[in-house]
Design an enzyme around this catalytic site. Structure first.
Site, PDB file in Angstrom:
ATOM      1  N   GLU A 200       0.793  -1.239   0.000  1.00 41.86           N
ATOM      2  CA  GLU A 200       0.000   0.000   0.000  1.00 41.86           C
ATOM      3  C   GLU A 200       0.824   1.288   0.000  1.00 41.86           C
ATOM      4  O   GLU A 200       0.831   2.040   0.984  1.00 41.86           O
ATOM      5  CB  GLU A 200      -0.941   0.027   1.206  1.00 41.86           C
ATOM      6  CG  GLU A 200      -1.993  -1.046   1.200  1.00 41.86           C
ATOM      7  CD  GLU A 200      -3.126  -0.780   2.196  1.00 41.86           C
ATOM      8  OE1 GLU A 200      -3.016   0.170   2.990  1.00 41.86           O
ATOM      9  OE2 GLU A 200      -4.120  -1.512   2.160  1.00 41.86           O
ATOM     10  N   GLU A 387      -5.580  -8.311   0.932  1.00 38.61           N
ATOM     11  CA  GLU A 387      -6.117  -7.973   2.265  1.00 38.61           C
ATOM     12  C   GLU A 387      -7.581  -7.591   2.147  1.00 38.61           C
ATOM     13  O   GLU A 387      -7.958  -6.812   1.268  1.00 38.61           O
ATOM     14  CB  GLU A 387      -5.402  -6.763   2.878  1.00 38.61           C
ATOM     15  CG  GLU A 387      -4.071  -7.024   3.483  1.00 38.61           C
ATOM     16  CD  GLU A 387      -3.505  -5.788   4.196  1.00 38.61           C
ATOM     17  OE1 GLU A 387      -4.293  -4.952   4.690  1.00 38.61           O
ATOM     18  OE2 GLU A 387      -2.269  -5.671   4.226  1.00 38.61           O
TER      19      GLU A 387
END
Ligand code: NOJ
Length: 477
Positions: A200, A387
C-alpha cells in the site's frame, strides 16, 4: 390487477424507498445465495496476512535495528493509548503456533513481511546473521506445515537510519532498497516463489509524508511528491530484481483501493471524485503500467515532474505477475476548498448513516465488486485480494468470541468477489486481514481484525467463531 392491490403494493414499497440506499444494498446482498468455496475454483488461493511490525514484537532483540515505527510509537501522543509494537503479538517467538493456526483454519497461504532492520540494522551495510536466520526459520516452519509463504518486502518499517537521511524523500533510497531486495531474494529465493515488493504505497506515503498520521510523521507536500516518485521507482526496480534473482518467481505488489461515490448526485461532486480516484486508486499503479502519473485529473500532481529525471518514465514500468488489491471501505467525496491541492474531501462514514466498523470504516460489500471491476479495465492478468477484513468490538467469553458480524462481513464480501470473478475479472485469491488481532498502527491495539483473538497480556490465542466459519467453509474445498 385491481386498483386495491396496486394500492397495497405501493403501500409496501413506500417505506422501502425511504430506506437509505446502503440498507437496501446490504439486504439485497444478504439474499445472494449461500456461497460455497468450491464456486471459486480449485486453484483459488485462500490465505491469511500479517506484517512484521504489527505482530513480531522483539523490537530490539537479536541485533535488530530501530525502524521508523519504533521511533514514532515511542514518542508520546502519536498512537492511541500510547501503544507500541515492542511486544505486539510476540510472533517473533510464537510463529510456529501461529502457522499451525493457519493450517488449522484450512488456509493454504500465509502472507507475512520481512523487517528490513532485522536483516540490515542500519538499512544498508553490515547484515545481521540472527535476523537472517529468523526468517529462514519462519519460512521453513511454513514449508514443514504445508503452508505456502508469501513474502512482502516492505510493509512500512523503514530503517530509522535511512529516515535520518530523508527516507523515501531521498532518491538514494532506490539504491538502498534495491540492495535489500537483492539480498533477501538471493537468500530466500530458493524456498519462496511468491513475493510482494510493497504494501500500500498510497497509505505509507500519504499518511507518512503528507498527513503525518503515520511514521515518520511528516506533513510536507513536496516531500510527499518526492517520496511518491522514489517509491514508484523502487517498486519497479524491486520487481526487476526479484525476477532476475528468483527462478520461477511470482512477482507482485499491493495497492490500497476504494470504490468512490459522489456525496451529492448531479455533476457537482463528480470532479472531486475523479481527483480522489487519481490520488487514492491510480497514483501508484499507473506508472508501473506505463501510464505515467494521473496529472490530468489531479493537476496538483504536476509538481512531481521536477523530480523526474531522464529515463525515469521507462524505469517506472514493470509488468508484475499479479497485482494485490486491498479493500476496506467505500469513499464518498465532495467538492471542497479544504484541503487544498485536491479540492475535495471525504465525508466520514459516521456522518452518512451507513453501517461502520470499529474504525469508522464503512462496511460496503458491493465496494469490493466495484473496485475489482474498475481495476479489471487495466491490462492486468492476475489480481489477488491480498487484504480484506474488519474490526469489531469482540468479546471474549468462556474461551469463545461470537463474532457473527464478522462472519456476515466475510459472506457478503466474498459473494461480491465471486460475482466479479464470474463476470470475468481475473481474481485468483483472497487473503484475510488478519490471522490474529495485532497492532493497528496509529489506532494501537484497540481495533481487532483477527480470525484469532489475542489476549495482549498473556498472548493467549483463541480462535473466534469467524475463524471456525472459515475452517468449515474451506473444508468443502
Ligand atoms: C492495510 C494495511 O496493510 C494493514 O497493515 C492494516 O492493518 C490494515 N490495512 C487495516 O487497517
Amino acid at each position: 390487477m385491481e386498483r386495491r392491490d396496486w394500492l397495497k403494493i405501493s403501500a409496501l414499497a413506500i417505506p422501502l424507498l425511504a430506506l437509505p440506499k446502503t440498507y437496501i444494498g446490504n439486504w439485497i446482498n444478504k439474499s445472494i445465495k449461500q456461497i460455497n468455496a468450491k464456486d471459486f475454483g480449485e486453484d483459488f488461493l485462500w490465505g491469511a496476512a500479517c506484517a512484521s511490525y504489527q505482530v513480531e514484537g522483539a523490537w530490539n532483540v537479536d541485533g535488530k535495528g530501530p525502524s521508523v515505527w519504533d521511533t514514532f510509537t515511542h514518542k508520546k501522543g502519536e498512537i492511541h493509548n500510547n501503544d507500541n509494537g515492542d511486544f505486539a503479538t510476540d510472533f517473533y517467538n510464537r510463529y510456529a503456533e501461529d502457522i499451525a493456526l493457519v493450517k488449522k483454519l484450512n488456509l493454504k497461504v500465509f502472507r507475512f513481511s520481512i523487517s528490513w532492520t532485522r536483516i540490515f540494522p542500519d538499512g544498508i551495510g553490515k547484515e545481521n546473521e540472527k535476523g537472517i536466520k529468523y526468517y529462514h526459520n519462519v519460512i521453513d516452519e511454513c514449508l514443514k506445515q504445508g503452508i505456502e509463504p508469501w513474502i512482502t518486502l516492505y510493509h512500512w518499517d523503514l530503517p530509522q537510519k535511512l529516515q535520518d537521511r530523508g527516507g523515501w524523500a531521498n532518491r538514494d533510497i532506490i539504491d538502498w532498497f534495491s540492495k535489500y531486495v537483492d539480498f533477501c531474494t538471493k537468500e530466500y529465493g530458493s524456498k519462496v516463489k511468491n513475493w510482494m515488493v510493497m504494501n500500500e504505497p498510497a497509505a505509507f506515503v500519504g499518511l507518512g509524508y503528507m498527513l503525518g498520521y503515520h511514521a515518520p510523521g511528516i506533513k510536507n507536500p513536496y516531500k510527499f511528491l518526492q517520496a511518491t516518485h522514489h517509491t514508484c521507482l523502487a517498486m519497479a526496480e524491486g520487481g526487476r530484481i526479484i525476477r532476475n534473482n528468483v527462478d520461477k518467481a511470482n512477482v507482485g505488489t499491493t495497492f490500497s483501493c476504494s470504490h468512490i461515490d459522489p456525496y451529492r448526485t448531479g455533476s457537482k461532486d463528480l470532479k472531486a471524485v475523479k481527483r480522489l480516484d487519481a490520488l487514492l486508486n491510480r497514483l501508484y499503479i499507473e506508472p508501473s503500467l506505463g501510464l505515467g502519473y494521473p496529472t490530468q485529473e489531479l493537476p496538483a500532481l504536476k509538481r512531481i515532474n521536477r523530480y523526474i529525471l531522464e529515463g525515469d518514465l521507462e524505469r517506472l514500468e514493470f509488468k508484475f505477475d499479479f497485482i494485490g488489491l486491498q479493500n476496506y471501505f467505500r469513499v464518498v467525496g465532495k467538492k471542497s476548498v479544504f484541503p487544498p491541492y485536491i479540492w475535495a474531501k471525504q465525508i466520514p462514514a459516521n456522518k452518512r448513516d451507513v453501517p461502520v466498523n470499529e474504525m469508522n470504516f464503512e462496511v460496503y460489500p458491493e465496494g469490493i465488486y466495484k473496485i475489482l471491476k474498475q481495476f479489471s479495465k487495466y491490462d492486468i492478468d492476475n489480481i489477488i485480494i491480498t487484504e480484506n477484513g474488519v474490526c469489531y468490538k469482540d468479546v471474549l467469553e468462556e474461551n469463545s468470541v461470537h463474532d457473527s458480524e464478522r462472519i456476515q462481513f466475510f459472506k457478503d464480501y466474498l459473494a461480491n468477489v465471486l460475482k466479479a470473478k464470474n463476470e470475468g475479472v481475473p481474481v485468483k485469491g483472497y487473503f484475510i486481514w488478519s490471522l490474529t488481532d495485532n497492532f493497528e498502527w496509529s489506532e494501537g491495539y484497540q481495533p481487532r481484525f483477527g480470525l484469532v483473538h489475542v489476549d495482549f497480556n498473556t498472548q493467549k490465542r483463541t480462535v473466534k467463531d469467524s475463524g471456525y466459519w472459515f475452517r468449515d467453509f474451506l473444508s468443502e474445498n
